[in-house]
Design a protein around this motif. Structure first.
Motif, PDB file in Angstrom:
ATOM      1  N   CYS A 160     -48.996 -11.597 -28.754  1.00 34.80           N
ATOM      2  CA  CYS A 160     -49.521 -11.881 -27.415  1.00 34.80           C
ATOM      3  C   CYS A 160     -50.751 -11.010 -27.121  1.00 34.80           C
ATOM      4  CB  CYS A 160     -48.427 -11.630 -26.376  1.00 34.80           C
ATOM      5  SG  CYS A 160     -49.009 -11.868 -24.677  1.00 34.80           S
ATOM      6  N   LYS A 162     -51.924 -10.334 -24.349  1.00 31.55           N
ATOM      7  CA  LYS A 162     -51.779  -9.580 -23.097  1.00 31.55           C
ATOM      8  C   LYS A 162     -50.796  -8.414 -23.269  1.00 31.55           C
ATOM      9  CE  LYS A 162     -51.840 -10.607 -18.159  1.00 31.55           C
ATOM     10  NZ  LYS A 162     -50.802  -9.806 -17.515  1.00 31.55           N
ATOM     11  N   CYS A 163     -49.574  -8.700 -23.773  1.00 35.13           N
ATOM     12  CA  CYS A 163     -48.553  -7.634 -23.840  1.00 35.13           C
ATOM     13  C   CYS A 163     -48.231  -7.184 -25.256  1.00 35.13           C
ATOM     14  CB  CYS A 163     -47.279  -8.085 -23.124  1.00 35.13           C
ATOM     15  SG  CYS A 163     -46.336  -9.288 -24.094  1.00 35.13           S
ATOM     16  N   CYS A 185     -47.744 -15.003 -24.788  1.00 28.43           N
ATOM     17  CA  CYS A 185     -46.296 -15.245 -24.873  1.00 28.43           C
ATOM     18  C   CYS A 185     -45.793 -15.911 -23.590  1.00 28.43           C
ATOM     19  CB  CYS A 185     -45.544 -13.940 -25.123  1.00 28.43           C
ATOM     20  SG  CYS A 185     -45.402 -12.895 -23.670  1.00 28.43           S
ATOM     21  N   CYS A 188     -45.796 -13.831 -20.311  1.00 34.18           N
ATOM     22  CA  CYS A 188     -47.096 -13.509 -19.690  1.00 34.18           C
ATOM     23  C   CYS A 188     -47.779 -14.740 -19.093  1.00 34.18           C
ATOM     24  CB  CYS A 188     -48.033 -12.868 -20.711  1.00 34.18           C
ATOM     25  SG  CYS A 188     -47.526 -11.207 -21.209  1.00 34.18           S
TER      26      CYS A 188
HETATM   27 ZN   LIG Z   1     -47.155 -11.379 -23.454  1.00 33.15          ZN
END
Ligand SMILES: [Zn+2]
Length: 260
Positions: A160, A162-163, A185, A188
């Motif tokens: 992912c 973002k995370c 994911c 997110c």
């Molecule tokens: Zn994520």
């Protein structure tokens, strides 16, 4: 230390642009391995007995000798000889359009000064490919993916963006956020401000394969189904607009030409 007025240097150089400078002279913009983008004046280029005649034109790779003393960043060419003239680009209009897009992109993302060895090799190799075969739409997207990689914006496709979570697949495929830089994911996705682009598992595999072979000069023989081509066009278009200064009008034009 001042250099003598007539000191020269020699480089390999790809012609990105040719423009008139005076009645008989040209401005030529080059991509070089050691100094990135360079502009030279070629004096007397169009005179009937000029030693430069036939030695350079758009998309040629040349050996260029130039005076190292510049004036406002512009150099004077002393000698030039063609290494590869890629004559096929004069008769295959799809290949010519793709070559123009490659040259325009290279010109926009480089400046004079830093080493650009990898970019030089990438452009030289893709012009060679165009000089031997008519390009597909896939050819354009693979080139764009390689450009993004060279600039450090390669899409993050294994976790992912973002995370960092590794679990990015879902029953309906993958969600890509070009603005955040890659796959997102399930957890997110609801918090995204920009709508992600959904891609199929097959397209995910193709992109990962292309990324895995970025350092080889292997040609892309991959054929992608039309829904996936549209998703790829969309994703790379947003990536390029968001992270790189490319001329998107030129991009639209070349994609329409090669896919016709
Ligand atoms: Zn994520």
């Amino acid at each position: 230390m001042t250099r003598p007025l007539d000191s020269t240097d020699k480089t390999k150089a790809i012609v990105l642009k040719v423009a008139p400078f005076s009645r008989t002279s040209h401005y030529v913009t080059w991509l070089t391995p050691q100094h990135g983008r360079m502009t030279t004046i070629i004096k007397g280029a169009t005179r009937p007995k000029s030693a430069f005649l036939g030695q350079y034109d758009l998309f040629y790779t040349c050996e260029l000798v130039y005076y190292t003393r510049d004036r406002n960043g512009i150099f004077i060419a002393k000698e030039c000889s063609s290494i590869k003239n890629r004559l096929r680009l004069r008769s295959d209009w799809k290949a010519c359009a793709a070559a123009a897009y490659i040259a325009e992109t290279a010109s926009r993302i480089t400046v004079h000064g830093p080493h650009q060895l990898e970019l030089f090799d990438l452009v030289d190799d893709h012009l060679d490919q165009l000089a031997s075969a008519t390009p597909s739409e896939e050819f354009i997207y693979r080139f764009e993916l390689l450009i993004l990689e060279k600039l450090g914006y390669s899409p993050q496709m294994t976790k992912c963006a973002k995370c960092g979570a590794a679990d990015i697949a879902s029953a309906t495929g993958y969600q890509i956020s070009p603005v955040l830089g890659g796959a997102i994911c399930g957890k997110c996705q609801p918090a995204l401000r920009h709508r992600p682009v959904r891609i199929s598992e097959a397209l995910m595999e193709t992109i990962k394969n292309w990324q895995a072979f970025t350092h080889t000069h292997s040609k892309s023989a991959t054929v992608i189904v039309s829904d996936d081509l549209l998703a790829l066009r969309n994703i790379l278009g947003i990536f390029l607009a968001h992270h790189v200064d490319v001329l998107l009008a030129g991009r639209k034009h070349v994609i329409e030409l090669v896919s016709a």
